[in-house]
Design an enzyme around this catalytic site. Sequence first.
Site, short mmCIF file in Angstrom:
data_model
loop_
_atom_site.label_atom_id
_atom_site.label_comp_id
_atom_site.label_asym_id
_atom_site.label_seq_id
_atom_site.Cartn_x
_atom_site.Cartn_y
_atom_site.Cartn_z
N GLU A 1 0.83 -1.21 0.00
CA GLU A 1 0.00 0.00 0.00
C GLU A 1 0.86 1.26 0.00
O GLU A 1 0.56 2.24 -0.68
CB GLU A 1 -0.92 0.02 1.24
CG GLU A 1 -2.05 -1.00 1.21
CD GLU A 1 -3.18 -0.59 0.29
OE1 GLU A 1 -3.08 -0.85 -0.93
OE2 GLU A 1 -4.16 -0.02 0.78
N THR B 1 -6.82 9.03 -5.72
CA THR B 1 -6.59 9.19 -4.28
C THR B 1 -5.79 10.46 -3.99
O THR B 1 -6.09 11.20 -3.05
CB THR B 1 -5.84 7.95 -3.74
OG1 THR B 1 -6.61 6.79 -4.06
CG2 THR B 1 -5.69 8.02 -2.23
#
Lengths: 371, 371
Positions: free
Chosen positions: A187, A241
């Site tokens: 991530e 994002t």
Amino acid sequence: MAICHHQPQFGISSSSFPFTTNLSNKSHLHLPSSFRCNISITRNLEPEPVYTCVKSFSPATVANLGPGFDFLGCAVDGIGDYVTLKVDPQVHPGEISITDISGTGNSAKKLSKNPMWNCAGIAAISVMKMLNIRSVGLSLSLEKGLPLGSGLGSSAASAAAAAIAVNEIFGGKLPALDLVMAGLESEAKVSGYHADNIAPAIMGGFVLVRSYDPLELIPLKFPVEKNLWFVLVNPEFEAPTKKMRAALPTEITMSHHIWNSSQAGALVAAVLQGDLIGFGKALSADKIVEPRRAPLIPGMDGVKKAALEAGAYGCTISGAGPTAVAVIDDEEKGREIGEKMVEAFMGEGNLKAVAMVKKLDRVGARLVSHN
Amino acid sequence: MAICHHQPQFGISSSSFPFTTNLSNKSHLHLPSSFRCNISITRNLEPEPVYTCVKSFSPATVANLGPGFDFLGCAVDGIGDYVTLKVDPQVHPGEISITDISGTGNSAKKLSKNPMWNCAGIAAISVMKMLNIRSVGLSLSLEKGLPLGSGLGSSAASAAAAAIAVNEIFGGKLPALDLVMAGLESEAKVSGYHADNIAPAIMGGFVLVRSYDPLELIPLKFPVEKNLWFVLVNPEFEAPTKKMRAALPTEITMSHHIWNSSQAGALVAAVLQGDLIGFGKALSADKIVEPRRAPLIPGMDGVKKAALEAGAYGCTISGAGPTAVAVIDDEEKGREIGEKMVEAFMGEGNLKAVAMVKKLDRVGARLVSHN
């Protein structure tokens, strides 16, 4: 009791994990009853594969959950990514090769097959390192069930499915917290150092990320006798994002901080008490993040309004969006709410959207088959 | 489920309340099993007194609890204020007279006997109005067990004891939420519009204040089989609420907000799960309020350090201070921790201090006798 620490040192793994009892039937993971973390050194013990091929699944996840911004997430069943992993003599020992990426939508084309640049690959390599795999090569194929950049934890699902597949093919030596660490490494490279998708993807249910250094995760058990359905409405709209993160305020007033903190507390209480009305109310009550992000998603305010008018207990943006998430305790009612939300995305945002009604996933990433 | 709304309209009261089962033995309060609030109009029904004299007690409260700043509090047993209330033909019908204020320390001398300027008086008048008392006069005497400005909810304890005494002398018609509203009116005039002392003072246990408009309170049940002791160390030092409030930042960084919110969530989870280690850790983890207030209380940082070194699970400032609060699961151990904290107040802050070890109060304000 329900907290576990993790010292992120390669080759050293915590040998127990604080899963609550609803996960104790997850037989493919090592889940001791003790919540204390003992340190065991795996550096010099290279496990042998116990399967030649495994297939794993990881559920989608909804992070943030309104006032739980950046520290709370949960898993939703019936939608996610699959990884098929094989012991492959053609692959250099200790290495991994991504042979195939398939899936609907944009996912397959956009993702790199270089394992160093692929979220499944990075997590798989991290787990191989933790297990000290030097003698076996692996090939991995990834089947994306989640669109990229949708706010449903697409990268975390790939990482979780890969992490669990590698662990399981070698006999499931690592506890879930190590797999979360491996996924977190992925991530960090792909979408930022945050565990609120990867932790519930691996552990299932609701997970609160209490701290990163050391990593401490608190599973929040939603009562098994209660139903919780998520209405996930994904519009045809790109909400990267990074852009959604740039929209956030850097400073927050004390009154907003107190409000959001109290809603975060209420959200946690509602999950543990199985209070769907309270859960929906807290989910909808964010005054800090949602007000900044919703205007960047055409029609979002109208979609939320439509969901609540149609009877949803609460509604907010899933992750960094653009998916809208509403909650309800009945699947059929969820479908009706989804229709209204889809209509609102078109009517107020001129966006096509699709609705899904999915249950809370209480298990997390798991093996689905093995040979 | 565990939420109750309150529309603060005079003469209209919610007739039920979301107490959790640990309070169901509180027979002097009307506690229906339903959590839904029905509205009943009491405007035209003046109840008659069922006793000629009652004596009530309200426990001290610890508000804030670190990251629960301004929305979380709990009650501690064995220390608090007493109110004796009599039907008094000498007092004008519909009015109340404060005949006596006693107690150790500074409390008795500093408080006004004018009921309009006394926290017990204001709350008592508010309850009399809610009950529409026009035909009976009351005299009240207040016995302070709590010092003023100590951070132990002194004003709330007086208000809670008075509110419950008035309600009970007339047969306990009002639900607890109305009594919280009455106490809140008192708090607003005396120490600011906040319910995180008055709500646990009346309801007992831990209470999360979810919103004020309408008033919504969430009782958080700490498991009955678990022990929770508070080590309360009160130094000889004045820390006026206003000064402590002025020390607060007006703006907060996003990272601090996320941290404190996650700790608030962890705190709530720890209470509901009976996880004392997690509770203590979250209690100690405030990065927003405690760092600003602790330097204003001589020795506080050293006191916290001493508490943790002596084995406390956590430590922070109680309310707006100057009392320091530490938590532990054993009374004897609590005494040892208290001694170390008292030593640290002297050694690091040159302040005399006294320590008390008190249990979580799970009941809240109650009658102790009646005639």
